[in-house]
Design an enzyme around this catalytic site. Sequence first.
Site, PDB file in Angstrom:
ATOM      1  N   GLU A 191       0.711  -1.061   0.259  1.00 31.73           N
ATOM      2  CA  GLU A 191      -0.075  -0.041   0.170  1.00 31.73           C
ATOM      3  C   GLU A 191       0.590   1.350   0.257  1.00 31.73           C
ATOM      4  O   GLU A 191       2.215   0.886   0.942  1.00 31.73           O
ATOM      5  CB  GLU A 191      -0.612   0.370   1.191  1.00 31.73           C
ATOM      6  CG  GLU A 191      -1.916  -1.337   1.356  1.00 31.73           C
ATOM      7  CD  GLU A 191      -2.859  -0.743   2.458  1.00 31.73           C
ATOM      8  OE1 GLU A 191      -3.306   0.577   2.442  1.00 31.73           O
ATOM      9  OE2 GLU A 191      -3.866  -2.134   2.516  1.00 31.73           O
ATOM     10  N   HIS A 223      -4.879   0.350  -1.857  1.00 29.15           N
ATOM     11  CA  HIS A 223      -5.616  -1.107  -2.194  1.00 29.15           C
ATOM     12  C   HIS A 223      -4.829  -1.731  -2.481  1.00 29.15           C
ATOM     13  O   HIS A 223      -6.031  -2.316  -3.740  1.00 29.15           O
ATOM     14  CB  HIS A 223      -7.007  -1.536  -1.796  1.00 29.15           C
ATOM     15  CG  HIS A 223      -7.729  -1.256  -0.085  1.00 29.15           C
ATOM     16  ND1 HIS A 223      -9.411  -0.633   0.019  1.00 29.15           N
ATOM     17  CD2 HIS A 223      -6.800  -0.589   0.976  1.00 29.15           C
ATOM     18  CE1 HIS A 223      -8.569  -0.273   0.860  1.00 29.15           C
ATOM     19  NE2 HIS A 223      -7.804  -0.140   1.785  1.00 29.15           N
ATOM     20  N   ASP A 273      -9.320  -0.029   7.846  1.00 33.81           N
ATOM     21  CA  ASP A 273      -9.571   1.384   7.427  1.00 33.81           C
ATOM     22  C   ASP A 273     -10.687   1.821   8.775  1.00 33.81           C
ATOM     23  O   ASP A 273     -10.934   3.087   8.988  1.00 33.81           O
ATOM     24  CB  ASP A 273     -10.032   1.442   5.938  1.00 33.81           C
ATOM     25  CG  ASP A 273      -8.725   1.411   5.011  1.00 33.81           C
ATOM     26  OD1 ASP A 273      -7.700   1.270   5.378  1.00 33.81           O
ATOM     27  OD2 ASP A 273      -8.695   0.826   3.675  1.00 33.81           O
ATOM     28  N   HIS A 298      -4.748   5.795   0.047  1.00 30.03           N
ATOM     29  CA  HIS A 298      -4.001   4.814   0.742  1.00 30.03           C
ATOM     30  C   HIS A 298      -4.371   4.257  -0.566  1.00 30.03           C
ATOM     31  O   HIS A 298      -4.983   4.145  -1.677  1.00 30.03           O
ATOM     32  CB  HIS A 298      -3.742   4.196   1.830  1.00 30.03           C
ATOM     33  CG  HIS A 298      -4.880   3.565   2.329  1.00 30.03           C
ATOM     34  ND1 HIS A 298      -5.895   4.276   2.979  1.00 30.03           N
ATOM     35  CD2 HIS A 298      -4.965   2.791   1.714  1.00 30.03           C
ATOM     36  CE1 HIS A 298      -7.391   3.602   2.982  1.00 30.03           C
ATOM     37  NE2 HIS A 298      -6.828   2.549   2.279  1.00 30.03           N
TER      38      HIS A 298
END
Length: 141
Positions: free
Chosen positions: A24, A85, A96, A83
Amino acid sequence: MELRISRVALDEILSAAAASPGAEICGLLFGRTSARGAVVTGLRPCANVAANPRDSFEVDPAALIAAHRAARAGGPALVGHYHSHPGGSPDPSARDAAAAEPGGYWIIAGGGTLRAWYADGRQADGRGRFRAVTIVEADNR
């Protein structure tokens, strides 16, 4: 609610996510907020210091502290973060939701796309503590 952000910034996030298929990526979003949402005027990529960056992220605390100090000194406000995935969807994960503090905007990259979210602290619609936010491309960077 909406998140106004430039195409350049969106492409930067997507490119960074594509370049890191095994971990990530993460970074900070700067700008200003209003009753309608937020305007992102800048972003800063950050090191992911999570113990397992393959399926989680943690923004480098030094970068986060520096961002808050700069904002207190008159710099741009920290309005959220982004961010990715890797191999997943751009929807908030259970991890999250557990980490989200109310009041911040999130951009999540996954599957070659981006989605924006606002962490409102509620447990509505099965998405944990997030409300979907419309991304509006703007010439603001």
